[in-house]
Design an enzyme around this catalytic site. Structure first.
Site, PDB file in Angstrom:
ATOM      1  N   ASN A   1      53.981  73.898  51.375  1.00  0.00           N
ATOM      2  CA  ASN A   1      53.075  73.458  52.159  1.00  0.00           C
ATOM      3  C   ASN A   1      51.999  72.492  51.492  1.00  0.00           C
ATOM      4  OD1 ASN A   1      50.597  74.956  50.971  1.00  0.00           O
ATOM      5  ND2 ASN A   1      52.089  76.514  51.409  1.00  0.00           N
TER       6      ASN A   1
ATOM      7  N   ASP B   1      52.935  90.269  51.894  1.00  0.00           N
ATOM      8  CA  ASP B   1      51.770  89.960  52.057  1.00  0.00           C
ATOM      9  C   ASP B   1      50.796  90.291  50.679  1.00  0.00           C
ATOM     10  OD1 ASP B   1      48.825  89.628  52.787  1.00  0.00           O
ATOM     11  OD2 ASP B   1      49.492  89.314  54.758  1.00  0.00           O
ATOM     12  N   ILE B   2      50.498  89.291  49.852  1.00  0.00           N
ATOM     13  CA  ILE B   2      49.978  89.688  48.737  1.00  0.00           C
ATOM     14  C   ILE B   2      48.298  90.081  48.738  1.00  0.00           C
ATOM     15  CG2 ILE B   2      49.166  88.702  46.484  1.00  0.00           C
ATOM     16  CD1 ILE B   2      51.324  86.458  47.102  1.00  0.00           C
TER      17      ILE B   2
ATOM     18  N   PHE C   1      41.070  84.499  52.946  1.00  0.00           N
ATOM     19  CA  PHE C   1      40.872  83.101  53.742  1.00  0.00           C
ATOM     20  C   PHE C   1      41.571  83.337  55.222  1.00  0.00           C
ATOM     21  CE2 PHE C   1      38.506  80.044  51.362  1.00  0.00           C
ATOM     22  CZ  PHE C   1      38.002  80.754  50.202  1.00  0.00           C
TER      23      PHE C   1
ATOM     24  N   LYS D   1      42.107  89.378  61.313  1.00  0.00           N
ATOM     25  CA  LYS D   1      42.759  89.080  59.867  1.00  0.00           C
ATOM     26  C   LYS D   1      42.142  90.195  59.015  1.00  0.00           C
ATOM     27  CE  LYS D   1      44.583  85.549  59.462  1.00  0.00           C
ATOM     28  NZ  LYS D   1      45.025  83.993  59.344  1.00  0.00           N
TER      29      LYS D   1
HETATM   30  O1  C5P Z   1      48.098  85.625  57.070  1.00  0.00           O
HETATM   31  P1  C5P Z   1      47.629  84.291  56.829  1.00  0.00           P
HETATM   32  O2  C5P Z   1      48.577  83.510  55.822  1.00  0.00           O
HETATM   33  O3  C5P Z   1      47.007  83.621  57.850  1.00  0.00           O
HETATM   34  O4  C5P Z   1      46.510  84.920  55.715  1.00  0.00           O
HETATM   35  C1  C5P Z   1      45.577  84.135  55.066  1.00  0.00           C
HETATM   36  C2  C5P Z   1      44.988  85.029  53.880  1.00  0.00           C
HETATM   37  O5  C5P Z   1      46.199  85.770  53.356  1.00  0.00           O
HETATM   38  C3  C5P Z   1      44.587  84.285  52.646  1.00  0.00           C
HETATM   39  O6  C5P Z   1      43.689  85.008  52.064  1.00  0.00           O
HETATM   40  C4  C5P Z   1      46.119  84.201  51.775  1.00  0.00           C
HETATM   41  O7  C5P Z   1      45.622  83.893  50.710  1.00  0.00           O
HETATM   42  C5  C5P Z   1      46.653  85.625  52.189  1.00  0.00           C
HETATM   43  N1  C5P Z   1      48.081  85.886  52.092  1.00  0.00           N
HETATM   44  C6  C5P Z   1      48.657  86.562  51.010  1.00  0.00           C
HETATM   45  N2  C5P Z   1      49.866  86.575  51.166  1.00  0.00           N
HETATM   46  C7  C5P Z   1      50.569  86.268  52.217  1.00  0.00           C
HETATM   47  C8  C5P Z   1      50.046  85.606  53.051  1.00  0.00           C
HETATM   48  C9  C5P Z   1      48.881  85.293  53.160  1.00  0.00           C
HETATM   49  O8  C5P Z   1      47.944  86.988  50.170  1.00  0.00           O
HETATM   50  N3  C5P Z   1      51.952  86.456  52.166  1.00  0.00           N
END
Ligand code: C5P
Length: 431
Positions: free
Chosen positions: A223, A321-322, A340, A354
């Site tokens: 991205n 989801d980290i 974020f 979120k």
């Molecule tokens: O779910 P979304 O991508 O909208 O969420 C954004 C937040 O989640 C950000 O803080 C991003 O760094 C974190 N994130 C993450 N791992 C993912 C997706 C999003 O840590 N796989």
């Protein structure tokens, strides 16, 4: 930041040059270091001499250039251990994939690697190689290991490569390398001056930039995240006195002064680094734009066009989801977690969702559809929402604190976000 023609520093810089085409830029780097008032001595690997001659560097630095460990004449002048002790900074530019591998393995099979092993000087390198070599898992591993061993990696930059490829792997320009070096010195001086900032004693881990999910050896899903916001947060946290670890996807930004950078490529690599670092952190900020999906299997060879087929189906699987995984750590090992929410509509509603769904302590909500703000821009605006405890309930009665931050440079916004996070941390500790 200091201008490259900044003040005399008197710093003793051992400039290591390895065998990359970018070695021709090392001559300018040597000159700029001298102009900035550094004492410069050059060590070249054998391969580097195929790209630029020792005589060029000798003429520019006024010092003999060392090329061999087993050189009785040179050893009689300044022995290699003496040279290792002489250096305040070892700067390797360009650092090739091969040199990175040898250093990561702790080898001492030539003069430059031996000096690195024998010296306790500050260690900085500017990697330079073909983009596929930089993306290779072996180089990723070596870069992460070197960062752990205390090397500061500057770059690489992204763009056209001498081999005709386009992508990350170009050596940072000599001016940018010098600027990063001088900025580190300034930051160290400032830290010594102010001694303690409001975040001193705290460890802050930040994820930044995009992730890159390979489809085959030459293609990937990614991205447009520039990493600017995450890097601004890292810089601001360091300025506030924190120990900062920055887990960064591929971006064209140098590692900020005083920050430990861990370069990663994929979401799985970022996840592994976050799982390792978060339990030792007081504050975790997930600023990375992590790819939600990756290819189920990356093809071993380049995917070929099939004659007569108009469509190609890729099977994608979900990435972890980290940030949610960090937020789900057991309380004793769980840092304060800030995420974020970049949205294009209903920003606050999605952000509240979120915060709850991922178990975050604070969310930075921003509208990325606003022109000149968000992705890639230098400015940003945000609404901060945080779990406030019973004292500060939001008008919606959901026990959230709320602060709207107007459009401003990302550096300024980063400081405001950090100060709010530090207040949340202090609040949590006092409960
Ligand atoms: O779910 P979304 O991508 O909208 O969420 C954004 C937040 O989640 C950000 O803080 C991003 O760094 C974190 N994130 C993450 N791992 C993912 C997706 C999003 O840590 N796989």
């Amino acid at each position: 930041m200091s201008s490259p023609s900044g003040p005399t520093t008197g710093r003793r810089v051992l400039l290591g040059i390895s065998a990359g085409i970018a070695a021709y830029k090392s001559a300018l780097l040597a000159r700029l270091l001298k102009q900035a008032g550094c004492e410069v001595r050059v060590v070249m690997t054998q391969g580097a001499q195929a790209f630029i001659t020792p005589l060029t560097l000798q003429a520019l630095t006024g010092e003999p250039v060392r090329t061999s460990l087993l050189d009785p004449e040179a050893e009689a002048g300044m022995g290699h251990i003496e040279l290792a002790r002489w250096a305040d900074t070892i700067l390797i530019a360009p650092a090739t994939a091969d040199l990175m591998a040898r250093l990561a393995a702790g080898m001492a099979d030539d003069l430059l690697t031996t000096l690195c092993l024998a010296s306790d000087a500050e260690r900085v390198m500017a990697p330079a190689m073909n983009q596929a070599m930089w993306a290779h898992p072996a180089t990723r591993r070596n870069a992460a290991r070197l960062a752990e061993d205390g090397w500061r990696l500057l770059g690489p930059d992204s763009g056209d490569q001498a081999c005709g490829d386009v992508g990350p792997g170009r050596m940072l320009e000599p001016e940018a390398i010098l600027e990063a070096l001088l900025a580190a010195e300034q930051a160290a001086e400032q830290a010594a001056d102010t001694d303690k900032g409001p975040a001193s004693g705290l460890t802050v881990t930040i994820t930044a930039g995009p992730t890159r999910e390979p489809l085959d050896p030459v293609r990937y899903l990614s991205n447009h995240s520039s990493g600017k916001m995450g890097y601004a947060l890292a810089e601001a946290a360091a300025a506030l006195g924190a120990r900062v670890k920055l887990i960064s996807g591929p971006v064209a930004l140098p590692c900020p002064a005083g920050v430990e950078c861990l370069p990663v490529e994929t979401a799985l690599e970022m996840h592994a680094a976050a799982q390792r670092l978060a339990p030792e952190s007081d504050l975790f900020i997930g600023c990375a734009a992590v790819a939600d999906y990756r290819a189920e299997t990356a093809a071993e060879h380049k995917i070929k066009k099939v004659e007569g087929e108009d469509a190609l189906t890729l099977r994608l699987v979900k990435n972890p989801d980290i940030i949610a995984a960090v937020a789900a750590l057991p309380e004793a090992r769980r840092p304060l977690v800030v995420g974020f929410a970049a949205e294009t509509r209903d920003v606050e509603r999605y952000a509240r969702d979120k915060l709850a769904r991922k178990g975050l302590d604070m969310v930075v909500a921003n509208d990325v559809s606003r022109e000149g703000l968000g992705f890639g821009a230098d400015d940003n605006a945000a609404v901060l929402l945080w779990r406030a405890g019973s004292r500060q309930s939001s008008p919606k009665g959901d026990d959230l604190g709320r602060d709207a931050l107007p459009p401003q440079p990302k550096a300024q916004l980063a400081e405001a976000i950090l100060r709010r996070a530090l207040a949340c941390l202090a609040d949590r500790q006092s409960r």
